[in-house]
Design an enzyme around this catalytic site. Structure first.
Site, PDB file in Angstrom:
ATOM      1  N   LYS A 203     -15.005  70.723  26.258  1.00 54.01           N
ATOM      2  CA  LYS A 203     -14.978  70.916  27.711  1.00 54.01           C
ATOM      3  C   LYS A 203     -13.730  71.707  28.063  1.00 54.01           C
ATOM      4  CE  LYS A 203     -13.867  69.169  32.080  1.00 54.01           C
ATOM      5  NZ  LYS A 203     -13.097  70.387  32.335  1.00 54.01           N
ATOM      6  N   GLU A 277      -3.462  63.311  23.535  1.00 54.45           N
ATOM      7  CA  GLU A 277      -2.207  64.080  23.529  1.00 54.45           C
ATOM      8  C   GLU A 277      -1.836  64.262  24.988  1.00 54.45           C
ATOM      9  OE1 GLU A 277      -0.480  64.860  20.994  1.00 54.45           O
ATOM     10  OE2 GLU A 277      -1.846  64.864  19.293  1.00 54.45           O
ATOM     11  N   CYS A 312       3.806  70.531  27.453  1.00 59.88           N
ATOM     12  CA  CYS A 312       4.053  69.104  27.272  1.00 59.88           C
ATOM     13  C   CYS A 312       5.315  68.859  26.448  1.00 59.88           C
ATOM     14  CB  CYS A 312       2.844  68.476  26.603  1.00 59.88           C
ATOM     15  SG  CYS A 312       2.282  69.436  25.213  1.00 59.88           S
ATOM     16  N   GLU A 414       7.609  64.494  34.733  1.00 62.25           N
ATOM     17  CA  GLU A 414       7.173  65.775  34.165  1.00 62.25           C
ATOM     18  C   GLU A 414       6.918  66.742  35.322  1.00 62.25           C
ATOM     19  OE1 GLU A 414       3.192  65.931  32.351  1.00 62.25           O
ATOM     20  OE2 GLU A 414       4.110  66.997  30.670  1.00 62.25           O
TER      21      GLU A 414
END
Ligand code: NAD
Length: 514
Positions: A203, A277, A312, A414
């Site tokens: 996806k 992840e 990330c 983040e």
């Protein structure tokens, strides 16, 4: 350049209709891309389409892709299940040949892939998109190369017994991709899953599906129909349908911690395999010593500022020893000031565009907060210009704040923007405590001339990946994955492939009774 009080007040009205639900006929055929299901290029069952918008030019429509729904996931999973037995039962060298062939084809079309990914992600061609395609090639070669290493063990159980294990594929893998580096993340999942004998339904992320559809086109020329299927559309519908589908044996997800947590719960409810992840807020610890150009370049690389901080593994929590703090900050300011922000497809550009308006606003919120906090000093950057070429896209400037401590929201969350926060430290135990004081644990960076102290620090950090005196991206063969809320499972390596995409079958056989 004016300095407005808030980034929110200054977004021009979007000049184009960016909604979904338009028909393909309303757009030039060249911009319409279909999904790959069972070896055929198909529209969604509902006939709905989703526009892909350029991050560098607000409102510019780059293309349309199908807005898939649960029915489309059903047929993609059915195609993958139908293709699985024949794919699984091939000799590993047959799968290997196909993966190596794909690597060659990706390499031949590297520039096309890099341009498409630069256009829909906003990542600059030279600094990010081309290296990402090179990593994708490496990943197909690596996993093709180790396809024969999916081996079992034999137990020394005496002459009357044959007791051995087989590493067998899981079946159908549902891979869910983020938008920030779609080709590289696809490379973490697709060749590993296929080499181990699984079939895949991938996806693509809503905002960056175009390079994934081109990768599918390349793979389709090599793989049997149904071995790799690609669906496009919203996470809340097509992603959910994939996670909850009984025909999906494993969900391999890369994305935000928030979505990952929900996916883990849903996959657990039907006891599907899952790997995650997720996000990060990675520390970069600078020890006292000579402040060299290599150190400054390394800090810049590890901060992922040239990826707009949309990584990330971005080392954006800069813990700098007080002895060198001011010098490091000053040198970083000089180095970061020389970076060119601009059109991702321009060869001169170092830093491209933020993916979309939502992310642009989110980064703006953090900047507003930093700018209004009297304890922080803005060393470089700040709010983006509201006129000129950069105002035409979702561009943020490389930004460095000093004066923070580890409790600041800018130092804990983040941001996913090109925003660094420098925090001074005096004591090694204290800096390790601060570095570990985070819900995340993905990556960490240690900068230290004394290799013994560096390694000791690396061992004490709670992160799945620590780099010492370097700050580059993932390399093939390394074990990659997060501690704590940065994830579960490992990718990029042979051991990650075996743990993540196979299951163990024990076979015990009675031989002649002596
Ligand atoms: P996201 O979680 O919003 O979306 C990721 C993918 O999940 C997209 O394809 C989305 O459509 C899909 N999705 C969303 N909701 C879903 C649901 N309810 N069910 C199933 N699928 C759903 O993340 P993003 O904004 O695309 O990517 C940025 C995030 O990804 C950051 O947090 C970043 O740190 C993380 N990331 C992690 C790694 C890593 O290797 N650890 C790599 C890249 C990005």
């Amino acid at each position: 350049m004016t300095t407005p009080s808030s980034v929110q007040s200054r977004l021009p009205a979007n000049p184009a209709d960016t909604g979904t639900g338009t028909t393909a006929e309303q757009r030039p055929e060249a911009t319409v891309k279909r999904m790959l299901i069972g070896g055929r290029w198909v529209e969604s069952r509902t006939g709905a389409w989703r526009e892909v918008i350029s991050p560098a030019h607000r409102g510019r429509v780059l293309g349309q892709v199908p807005e898939a729904g649960p029915d489309d996931v059903d047929r993609a999973v059915a195609a993958a299940r139908a293709a699985w037995p024949a794919w699984r039962d091939q000799h590993f060298t047959a799968r290997q040949r196909q993966l190596l062939k794909i690597a060659d084809l990706v390499e031949q079309r590297a520039d096309e892939l890099a341009r498409i990914t630069a256009a829909d992600t906003g990542n600059a061609l030279r600094t990010q998109a081309r290296p990402e395609v090179a990593t994708l090639v490496d990943l197909f070669r690596y996993f093709g190369g180790v396809a024969g290493e999916v081996k079992g063990y034999t137990l020394p159980a005496g002459p009357a017994q044959l007791q051995y294990t087989r590493q067998e594929p899981l079946g159908v893998v549902g891979g869910i991709l983020p938008w920030n580096s779609p080709l590289m993340i696809a490379g973490f999942k697709v060749p590993a899953a296929l080499a181990a004998g699984n079939t895949v339904v991938l996806k693509a992320a809503e905002d960056a599906p175009l390079s994934i559809l081109l990768l599918a086109e390349i793979c389709q020329d090599v793989l049997p129909p149904g071995v790799l299927n690609v669906v496009t559309g919203a996470g809340a519908t097509v992603g959910q349908a994939l996670v909850n589908h009984d025909g999906v044996d494993k969900v391999s997800f890369t994305g935000s911690t928030e979505v990952g947590r929900r996916i883990a719960q849903q996959a657990a409810s039907r006891l599907a395999h899952v790997s995650l992840e997720l996000g990060g807020k990675s520390p970069s610890i600078v020890f006292p010593g000579e402040v060299t150009d290599a150190l400054i370049d390394g800090l810049l690389l590890s901060s992922r500022v040239t990826r707009q901080g949309q990584s990330c593994t971005a080392g954006t929590r800069l813990f700098v020893h007080r002895d060198v703090h001011d010098e490091v900050v000053a040198r970083l300011v000089t180095r970061m000031s020389a970076l060119t922000v601009g059109d991702p497809l321009d060869e001169a550009t170092d830093i491209g565009a933020i993916i979309n308006e939502t992310q642009f606003r989110t980064v703006g919120d953090y900047l507003d907060e930093g700018l209004s906090d009297p304890r922080l000093t803005l060393e470089l950057g700040g709010l983006p210009p509201d006129t000129g070429p950069l105002a035409e896209g979702y561009f943020h400037l490389p930004t460095l704040f000093s004066g923070a401590d580890n409790s600041f929201r800018l130092a804990r969350e983040e941001i996913f923007g090109p925003v660094l926060v420098a925090i001074p430290w005096d004591d090694v135990d204290d800096v390790i405590r601060m570095a570990n004081d985070s819900a995340y644990g993905l990556a960490a960076y240690v900068w230290c001339d004394d290799i013994h102290r560096a390694v000791d620090t690396a061992h004490r950090l709670e992160a799945g990946w620590v780099q010492v005196n370097q700050g580059g991206g993932q390399v093939v063969g390394q074990s990659y994955g997060g501690y704590k809320q940065s994830g579960i499972g490992r990718e990029v390596s042979l051991e990650g492939m075996i743990a993540g995409f196979t299951q163990t079958k024990q076979i015990n056989i009675q031989l002649a009774d002596r």
